[in-house]
Design a protein around this motif. Structure first.
Motif, short mmCIF file in Angstrom:
data_model
loop_
_atom_site.label_atom_id
_atom_site.label_comp_id
_atom_site.label_asym_id
_atom_site.label_seq_id
_atom_site.Cartn_x
_atom_site.Cartn_y
_atom_site.Cartn_z
N PRO A 225 76.51 62.58 57.90
CA PRO A 225 75.46 62.35 58.89
C PRO A 225 75.84 62.98 60.23
O PRO A 225 76.82 63.70 60.33
CB PRO A 225 75.41 60.83 58.99
N GLY A 226 75.11 62.64 61.26
CA GLY A 226 75.42 63.16 62.59
C GLY A 226 76.77 62.67 63.09
O GLY A 226 77.42 61.82 62.48
N SER A 227 77.18 63.21 64.21
CA SER A 227 78.51 62.92 64.75
C SER A 227 78.71 61.46 65.15
O SER A 227 79.84 61.01 65.30
CB SER A 227 78.79 63.83 65.96
N GLU A 228 77.61 60.70 65.29
CA GLU A 228 77.74 59.30 65.67
C GLU A 228 78.40 58.45 64.57
O GLU A 228 78.87 57.35 64.84
CB GLU A 228 76.38 58.70 66.06
N ARG A 229 78.45 58.92 63.35
CA ARG A 229 79.07 58.17 62.24
C ARG A 229 80.50 58.62 61.96
O ARG A 229 81.09 58.24 60.95
CB ARG A 229 78.23 58.29 60.98
N PHE A 230 81.05 59.43 62.84
CA PHE A 230 82.43 59.88 62.71
C PHE A 230 83.19 59.46 63.96
O PHE A 230 82.65 59.51 65.06
CB PHE A 230 82.52 61.40 62.55
N ALA A 231 84.42 59.03 63.77
CA ALA A 231 85.26 58.65 64.91
C ALA A 231 86.72 58.87 64.55
O ALA A 231 87.11 58.80 63.38
CB ALA A 231 85.03 57.18 65.28
N LYS A 232 87.50 59.12 65.56
CA LYS A 232 88.93 59.31 65.37
C LYS A 232 89.55 57.99 64.90
O LYS A 232 89.27 56.94 65.47
CB LYS A 232 89.55 59.74 66.71
N PRO A 233 90.36 58.03 63.84
CA PRO A 233 90.97 56.78 63.37
C PRO A 233 92.02 56.29 64.37
O PRO A 233 92.61 57.07 65.11
CB PRO A 233 91.62 57.19 62.04
N ASP A 234 92.24 54.99 64.35
CA ASP A 234 93.25 54.38 65.22
C ASP A 234 94.62 54.57 64.56
O ASP A 234 94.98 53.83 63.64
CB ASP A 234 92.94 52.90 65.41
N VAL A 235 95.35 55.57 65.00
CA VAL A 235 96.64 55.89 64.38
C VAL A 235 97.70 54.84 64.67
O VAL A 235 98.75 54.83 64.02
CB VAL A 235 97.13 57.29 64.79
N LYS A 236 97.44 53.96 65.62
CA LYS A 236 98.40 52.89 65.93
C LYS A 236 98.27 51.73 64.96
O LYS A 236 99.20 50.97 64.79
CB LYS A 236 98.20 52.41 67.37
N ASP A 237 97.11 51.59 64.33
CA ASP A 237 96.88 50.53 63.35
C ASP A 237 96.74 51.19 61.97
O ASP A 237 95.64 51.47 61.50
CB ASP A 237 95.62 49.75 63.72
N LEU A 238 97.89 51.41 61.32
CA LEU A 238 97.89 52.12 60.04
C LEU A 238 97.18 51.35 58.94
O LEU A 238 96.58 51.95 58.06
CB LEU A 238 99.32 52.45 59.63
N ALA A 239 97.23 50.02 58.99
CA ALA A 239 96.56 49.22 57.96
C ALA A 239 95.05 49.42 58.04
O ALA A 239 94.38 49.57 57.00
CB ALA A 239 96.91 47.74 58.12
N LYS A 240 94.51 49.44 59.25
CA LYS A 240 93.07 49.64 59.42
C LYS A 240 92.67 51.05 59.00
O LYS A 240 91.64 51.25 58.34
CB LYS A 240 92.69 49.39 60.88
N TRP A 241 93.48 52.03 59.36
CA TRP A 241 93.21 53.41 58.98
C TRP A 241 93.25 53.55 57.46
O TRP A 241 92.39 54.17 56.84
CB TRP A 241 94.22 54.33 59.65
N ASN A 242 94.28 52.97 56.83
CA ASN A 242 94.41 53.02 55.37
C ASN A 242 93.20 52.35 54.71
O ASN A 242 92.67 52.85 53.73
CB ASN A 242 95.70 52.35 54.93
N ASN A 243 92.75 51.24 55.28
CA ASN A 243 91.59 50.53 54.74
C ASN A 243 90.34 51.41 54.81
O ASN A 243 89.56 51.46 53.87
CB ASN A 243 91.39 49.23 55.53
N ARG A 244 90.18 52.14 55.92
CA ARG A 244 89.03 53.03 56.07
C ARG A 244 89.09 54.15 55.03
O ARG A 244 88.09 54.47 54.40
CB ARG A 244 89.01 53.64 57.47
N VAL A 245 90.28 54.74 54.86
CA VAL A 245 90.43 55.84 53.92
C VAL A 245 90.14 55.38 52.49
O VAL A 245 89.36 56.00 51.77
CB VAL A 245 91.83 56.48 54.02
N VAL A 246 90.74 54.27 52.08
CA VAL A 246 90.55 53.76 50.71
C VAL A 246 89.08 53.39 50.49
O VAL A 246 88.50 53.71 49.46
CB VAL A 246 91.49 52.57 50.43
N SER A 247 88.49 52.74 51.48
CA SER A 247 87.08 52.35 51.36
C SER A 247 86.19 53.58 51.20
O SER A 247 85.29 53.60 50.34
CB SER A 247 86.68 51.56 52.61
N ASN A 248 86.42 54.61 52.01
CA ASN A 248 85.62 55.83 51.89
C ASN A 248 85.89 56.57 50.58
O ASN A 248 84.98 57.14 49.99
CB ASN A 248 85.87 56.76 53.09
#
Length: 190
Positions: free
Chosen positions: A17-40
């Motif tokens: 979709p448009g750029s509003e549905r993309f955001a830089k992942p929080d590299v300081k919170d690896l668990a949240k980033w990993n959760n986003r990657v696995v979910s996607n």
């Protein structure tokens, strides 16, 4: 155990979709980033497989022998690493604690073997490029409500897909199954 289902192909306007549905992942919170990657990875898995197939076909058409060599080497090393992870406690612990490092180790080992066979550029373009594109999309694409629901359903084991089996082999799903199992056992005791 749920039967393996083929995930639906997500429409282009949902996948990209448009750029509003993309955001830089929080590299300081690896668990949240990993959760986003696995979910996607679970939600867009059919789109990701299609992307990888398109790149494979293009590279395979340009260099069929090199492509076959690269696929055989990566498959053998990946299967060997998964087998070693299942049969060796040290490797299994490493895989569970450092899943990204485990995948990188498999890729580096594949690269080294392929470089001995002279098919490095095929490896880089046919295997690493789709993985990099998939990882970048999965990292930057924000999740939506359907995405989160799909993740919970697959995490609970109510639905199985090719990606969930692959993630389980890489040690990404075990933690979710244990949390859900503990929750259900606690509710049954009450």
């Amino acid at each position: 155990m749920a039967k393996i289902e083929l995930a639906p192909f997500r429409p282009w306007d949902d996948f990209f979709p448009g750029s509003e549905r993309f955001a830089k992942p929080d590299v300081k919170d690896l668990a949240k980033w990993n959760n986003r990657v696995v979910s996607n990875l679970l939600y867009y898995q059919t789109n990701y497989f299609a992307l990888a197939i398109v790149v494979f076909l293009i590279v395979g058409f340009l260099n069929p022998v090199g492509m076959f060599t690269a696929m055989a080497v990566v498959s053998a090393i990946f299967l060997g690493a998964v087998w070693a992870g299942e049969n060796g406690a040290v490797i299994n612990n490493f895989k569970r604690q450092n899943p990204t490092a485990f995948v990188i180790a498999v890729m580096v080992a594949s690269y080294l073997v392929i470089s001995m066979l002279g098919s490095v550029m095929v490896f880089m373009s046919a295997i690493t490029l789709p993985l990099a594109l998939i990882f970048a999309h999965a990292s930057f694409r924000l999740r939506n409500m359907k995405n989160k629901l799909e993740y919970k359903i697959e995490g609970a084991g109510l639905k199985r897909s090719l990606m969930s089996i692959l993630l389980e082999a890489l040690g990404q799903q075990e933690e979710n199954f244990q949390k859900i199992q503990s929750f259900l056992e606690g509710k049954l005791k009450e």
